[in-house]
Design a protein around this motif. Structure first.
Motif, PDB file in Angstrom:
ATOM      1  N   GLY A  53     -36.347  -4.997  44.839  1.00 33.90           N
ATOM      2  CA  GLY A  53     -35.136  -5.626  45.342  1.00 33.90           C
ATOM      3  C   GLY A  53     -33.884  -4.767  45.329  1.00 33.90           C
ATOM      4  O   GLY A  53     -33.930  -3.543  45.457  1.00 33.90           O
ATOM      5  N   LYS A  54     -32.771  -5.448  45.154  1.00 34.88           N
ATOM      6  CA  LYS A  54     -31.445  -4.857  45.307  1.00 34.88           C
ATOM      7  C   LYS A  54     -31.183  -3.710  44.326  1.00 34.88           C
ATOM      8  O   LYS A  54     -30.613  -2.686  44.701  1.00 34.88           O
ATOM      9  N   GLU A  55     -31.603  -3.865  43.093  1.00 36.80           N
ATOM     10  CA  GLU A  55     -31.379  -2.807  42.106  1.00 36.80           C
ATOM     11  C   GLU A  55     -32.102  -1.523  42.520  1.00 36.80           C
ATOM     12  O   GLU A  55     -31.527  -0.431  42.468  1.00 36.80           O
ATOM     13  N   GLN A  56     -33.346  -1.639  42.941  1.00 42.81           N
ATOM     14  CA  GLN A  56     -34.092  -0.467  43.395  1.00 42.81           C
ATOM     15  C   GLN A  56     -33.422   0.154  44.618  1.00 42.81           C
ATOM     16  O   GLN A  56     -33.314   1.375  44.724  1.00 42.81           O
ATOM     17  N   LEU A  57     -32.953  -0.681  45.528  1.00 41.60           N
ATOM     18  CA  LEU A  57     -32.253  -0.191  46.715  1.00 41.60           C
ATOM     19  C   LEU A  57     -30.982   0.566  46.317  1.00 41.60           C
ATOM     20  O   LEU A  57     -30.697   1.638  46.850  1.00 41.60           O
ATOM     21  N   ALA A  58     -30.241   0.043  45.363  1.00 36.99           N
ATOM     22  CA  ALA A  58     -29.025   0.719  44.894  1.00 36.99           C
ATOM     23  C   ALA A  58     -29.357   2.059  44.240  1.00 36.99           C
ATOM     24  O   ALA A  58     -28.656   3.049  44.460  1.00 36.99           O
ATOM     25  N   LYS A 125     -28.326   5.009  34.646  1.00 39.66           N
ATOM     26  CA  LYS A 125     -28.966   6.319  34.501  1.00 39.66           C
ATOM     27  C   LYS A 125     -29.004   7.077  35.826  1.00 39.66           C
ATOM     28  O   LYS A 125     -28.846   8.294  35.849  1.00 39.66           O
ATOM     29  N   ALA A 126     -29.228   6.379  36.923  1.00 39.78           N
ATOM     30  CA  ALA A 126     -29.227   7.032  38.244  1.00 39.78           C
ATOM     31  C   ALA A 126     -27.849   7.607  38.549  1.00 39.78           C
ATOM     32  O   ALA A 126     -27.738   8.736  39.045  1.00 39.78           O
ATOM     33  N   CYS A 127     -26.802   6.854  38.238  1.00 34.39           N
ATOM     34  CA  CYS A 127     -25.431   7.343  38.447  1.00 34.39           C
ATOM     35  C   CYS A 127     -25.143   8.539  37.536  1.00 34.39           C
ATOM     36  O   CYS A 127     -24.575   9.541  37.977  1.00 34.39           O
TER      37      CYS A 127
END
Length: 192
Positions: A53-58, A125-127
Motif C-alpha cells: 500500500g501507501k507506505e511502500q509507495l512512499a 529509514k528510507a528518508c
C-alpha cells in the motif's frame, strides 16, 4: 510495447503521481484513490506493484528521488573539478525547480521525513538513507578536493542540511532565493 515495459511504465507513472501529490499535499492528505485517479491507472495495478500500500509507495518514491538526485549530483561533480564550484552549481540546479513550485520534479524528502518519521520506522529509514547517500556524495567530492575525511563528512552533512532547509524555505516563499543564498555562501563555508 511489451508487457514488461508496460508494467514498468505503469509503475513509474504511479510513483511520479504519488511523489507530486505527496509534495503538494503531504503524505497524510494524499489518498490512494486520488493517486489512482490522477495516474489514470486501475486499482489492481497499484496493489500489483505496491502490495503493502501507501507506505511502500512512499518508500519507493523516496528511493526514486534519492537515485534521481544522486545521479544528477554525480554528473555535475564529474564535470566540475573544484568542490565549491561543483556544489554551488548543483544547488543552483535545485533552485531552478522553484521557478514554478507546482511543477517541481520529484519531491522534497525532508517534508515527508518530518511528517512521517514518528509514525513509520521503515519510511523514516528510507528518508535517512536518502540523506546519507547525498551526504556521502558531498563528502567524497570534498575529500577529492583535499579536505580531511572527518571534516568532509561533517561538511557533507551541513551542506545537505542547508539544502533541505533551503528547499523548505523556497517552498514557503514560492521562489528560489533561499537556495541561491545557500549556493552563494558555499565558497565561504568551504574556505580552507
Amino acid at each position: 510495447m511489451n508487457d514488461k515495459n508496460a508494467k514498468r511504465e505503469t509503475r513509474d507513472k504511479i510513483i511520479k503521481t504519488a511523489s507530486r501529490l505527496f509534495q503538494l499535499q503531504g503524505y497524510h492528505a494524499t489518498g490512494l484513490n486520488q493517486i489512482l485517479t490522477e495516474s489514470e491507472t486501475p486499482k489492481g495495478s497499484l496493489y500489483y506493484h505496491f502490495p503493502n500500500g501507501k507506505e511502500q509507495l512512499a518508500i519507493e518514491a523516496v528511493n526514486n528521488m534519492k537515485d534521481f538526485v544522486q545521479a544528477k549530483t554525480e554528473k555535475i561533480f564529474q564535470e566540475i573539478a573544484e568542490p565549491d564550484k561543483a556544489i554551488q552549481f548543483s544547488i543552483t540546479e535545485v533552485a531552478k525547480e522553484f521557478n514554478k513550485v507546482e511543477d517541481i520534479t520529484g519531491f522534497p524528502v525532508g517534508l515527508l521525513a518530518a511528517e512521517t518519521a514518528l509514525m513509520s520506522e521503515s519510511l523514516r529509514k528510507a528518508c535517512q538513507q536518502a540523506f546519507e547517500t547525498w551526504e556521502a556524495t558531498y563528502t567524497k567530492k570534498l575529500i577529492q578536493g583535499g579536505f580531511p575525511e572527518e571534516t568532509a563528512k561533517e561538511l557533507g552533512m551541513v551542506i545537505n542540511s542547508m539544502i533541505e532547509g533551503g528547499i523548505l524555505r523556497s517552498l514557503t516563499n514560492k521562489d528560489s532565493t533561499p537556495l541561491l543564498l545557500i549556493a552563494k555562501q558555499i565558497p565561504i563555508l568551504l574556505k580552507k
